[in-house]
Design an enzyme around this catalytic site. Structure first.
Site, PDB file in Angstrom:
ATOM      1  N   ARG A 102       0.879  -1.175   0.000  1.00 27.52           N
ATOM      2  CA  ARG A 102       0.000   0.000   0.000  1.00 27.52           C
ATOM      3  C   ARG A 102       0.909   1.215   0.000  1.00 27.52           C
ATOM      4  NH1 ARG A 102      -5.402   1.143   3.584  1.00 27.52           N
ATOM      5  NH2 ARG A 102      -6.209  -0.233   1.973  1.00 27.52           N
ATOM      6  N   HIS A 129      -7.755   0.294  -6.523  1.00 24.46           N
ATOM      7  CA  HIS A 129      -7.860  -0.573  -5.335  1.00 24.46           C
ATOM      8  C   HIS A 129      -8.391  -1.932  -5.816  1.00 24.46           C
ATOM      9  CE1 HIS A 129      -7.957  -1.756  -1.295  1.00 24.46           C
ATOM     10  NE2 HIS A 129      -8.828  -0.915  -0.766  1.00 24.46           N
ATOM     11  N   GLN A 132     -10.194  -4.479  -3.389  1.00 23.65           N
ATOM     12  CA  GLN A 132     -11.538  -4.076  -2.951  1.00 23.65           C
ATOM     13  C   GLN A 132     -12.576  -4.446  -4.009  1.00 23.65           C
ATOM     14  OE1 GLN A 132     -12.260  -2.400   0.121  1.00 23.65           O
ATOM     15  NE2 GLN A 132     -14.270  -3.138  -0.456  1.00 23.65           N
ATOM     16  N   ASP A 224     -17.839   6.081  -1.762  1.00 20.78           N
ATOM     17  CA  ASP A 224     -16.558   6.039  -1.040  1.00 20.78           C
ATOM     18  C   ASP A 224     -16.355   7.432  -0.453  1.00 20.78           C
ATOM     19  OD1 ASP A 224     -14.002   5.326  -0.165  1.00 20.78           O
ATOM     20  OD2 ASP A 224     -13.051   5.673  -2.112  1.00 20.78           O
ATOM     21  N   CYS A 264     -16.648   0.609   0.753  1.00 23.45           N
ATOM     22  CA  CYS A 264     -15.422  -0.119   1.098  1.00 23.45           C
ATOM     23  C   CYS A 264     -15.006   0.111   2.541  1.00 23.45           C
ATOM     24  CB  CYS A 264     -14.297   0.291   0.152  1.00 23.45           C
ATOM     25  SG  CYS A 264     -13.736   1.981   0.365  1.00 23.45           S
ATOM     26  N   ARG A 292     -13.350  -9.195   1.685  1.00 22.79           N
ATOM     27  CA  ARG A 292     -11.971  -8.818   1.377  1.00 22.79           C
ATOM     28  C   ARG A 292     -11.051 -10.014   1.607  1.00 22.79           C
ATOM     29  NH1 ARG A 292     -10.028  -3.625   1.432  1.00 22.79           N
ATOM     30  NH2 ARG A 292      -8.116  -4.675   0.797  1.00 22.79           N
TER      31      ARG A 292
HETATM   32  N1  NVA Z   1     -10.557   6.123  -1.632  1.00 20.34           N
HETATM   33  C1  NVA Z   1     -10.190   5.816  -0.286  1.00 20.34           C
HETATM   34  C2  NVA Z   1     -10.226   4.356  -0.046  1.00 20.34           C
HETATM   35  C3  NVA Z   1      -9.939   3.923   1.370  1.00 20.34           C
HETATM   36  C4  NVA Z   1      -9.970   2.443   1.560  1.00 20.34           C
HETATM   37  C5  NVA Z   1      -8.817   6.378  -0.004  1.00 20.34           C
HETATM   38  O1  NVA Z   1      -7.954   6.303  -0.878  1.00 20.34           O
HETATM   39  O2  NVA Z   1      -8.612   6.908   1.079  1.00 20.34           O
HETATM   40  N1   CP Z   2     -11.402  -0.645   2.426  1.00 20.84           N
HETATM   41  C1   CP Z   2     -10.127  -0.640   2.844  1.00 20.84           C
HETATM   42  O1   CP Z   2      -9.177  -0.794   2.066  1.00 20.84           O
HETATM   43  O2   CP Z   2      -9.994  -0.467   4.183  1.00 20.84           O
HETATM   44  P1   CP Z   2      -8.623  -0.203   4.963  1.00 20.84           P
HETATM   45  O3   CP Z   2      -8.101   1.118   4.475  1.00 20.84           O
HETATM   46  O4   CP Z   2      -9.005  -0.179   6.399  1.00 20.84           O
HETATM   47  O5   CP Z   2      -7.658  -1.297   4.653  1.00 20.84           O
END
Ligand code: NVA
Ligand code: CP
Length: 305
Positions: A102, A129, A132, A224, A264, A292
């Site tokens: 990540r 993502h 997800q 989201d 998500c 997930r």
């Molecule tokens: N679009 C969000 C997803 C979090 C799981 C982000 O990037 O923060």
């Molecule tokens: N939806 C998701 O990726 O959650 P986290 O950021 O908690 O891993």
């Protein structure tokens, strides 16, 4: 074979096989059957951002498969400061069988993936993502019994990691996709064009609109956060720009009566969705979060074994 999954497009035509394997793994595990397909294998998980679902679901998933996962924080490893993505990739590839990353900077992910000799999975970057979307498509298939021809509607920030992966993933499995967002939050031409090409080859549509009433006929409604990490400086502007796009009970009433709601998580209640929708009868967000784990287990089996 080394298979990186940086975009949902990287799973390509195997997408529905992975979803079906995820459903089978879930059923088998719940029936007490043996699912230890990755005995003796190790996953390295590098996190430069916070996480609840991704971290825990990958780690528990790997344990359930008979393997082992190692958590590494971004600060601890210092990719791009202490060491280059290339060096990290080459060294980790001698220790582990698969890497989940990540990354804050998508270029670090791309460089690490280019040099690793083991598969690299994107655990969320600025662009996509993929994990997800696999879980969400699995959830849709469980709830609706199929994916083909369903109408998927996303409401909110149309130009973010989730939206990009939804547009591509839903098009790959033969769904129609609608993104409802103010014009300045529409997906870039690249994602729109790519999704449209995939969808139209199967006679499906990708529609981008500002009109909330385009939620009519939705089988699935998703949203989201309005403020992903990279856009934190624009927070106040975004809250103003998107204020008419909150998913409320009234918005859900305009979708099909049996439409399901996906998010998500984490959720910012009262912004992208109200709490009565998120915890209402159409919401499947907790099943989605559970999935997930199963979806990633299926992905790990496909790329590692
Ligand atoms: N679009 C969000 C997803 C979090 C799981 C982000 O990037 O923060
Ligand atoms: N939806 C998701 O990726 O959650 P986290 O950021 O908690 O891993």
């Amino acid at each position: 074979m080394k298979k990186n999954v940086l975009s949902i497009l990287d799973v390509g035509e195997e997408i529905e096989d992975i979803i079906d394997l995820a459903i089978t793994l879930k059923q088998d595990a719940k029936a007490g059957k043996q699912i230890q397909h990755l005995q003796g294998k190790t996953l390295a998980m590098i996190f430069e951002r916070q996480s609840t679902r991704t971290r825990v679901s990958f780690e528990v998933g790997m344990t359930r498969l008979g393997g082992h996962a190692i958590f590494i924080s971004g600060a601890e490893m210092g990719i791009g400061t202490r060491e280059s993505p290339q060096d990290v990739a080459l060294v980790l590839s001698r220790y582990v069988d698969v890497i989940m990353y990540r990354a804050i900077n998508e270029k670090s992910l791309q460089e690490l993936a280019a040099h690793a000799t083991v598969p690299v999975i994107n655990g969320l970057d600025r662009n996509e993502h993929p994990c997800q979307i696999l879980a969400d498509l699995m959830t849709i298939k469980e709830k609706k019994g199929r994916l083909q021809d369903l109408n998927f509607v996303f409401i909110g920030d149309g130009n973010d990691n989730l939206t990009h992966s939804y547009m591509l993933g839903c098009s790959l499995v033969g769904m129609n996709t609608t993104v409802i967002a103010p014009k300045q939050y529409w997906p870039t031409a690249h994602y729109h064009r790519t999704a449209k090409e995939i969808a139209s080859a199967q006679n499906h549509a990708v529609v981008i609109t500002e009109e909330l009433n385009a939620v009519a006929n939705a089988d699935v409604v998703a949203t989201d956060t309005w403020v992903s990490l990279w856009y934190e400086k624009e927070r106040q502007q975004r809250l103003r720009d998107l204020q008419n796009y909150t998913i409320t009970k009234d918005v859900m009433k305009n979708a099909k009566p049996d439409a399901i709601f996906l998010h998500c998580m984490p959720i910012y209640y009262g912004q992208e969705v109200t709490k009565d929708v998120a915890y209402g009868p159409q919401s499947v967000i907790i099943d989605e979060a559970e999935n997930r784990m199963w979806a990633q287990m299926a992905l790990l089996v496909k790329v590692v074994r």
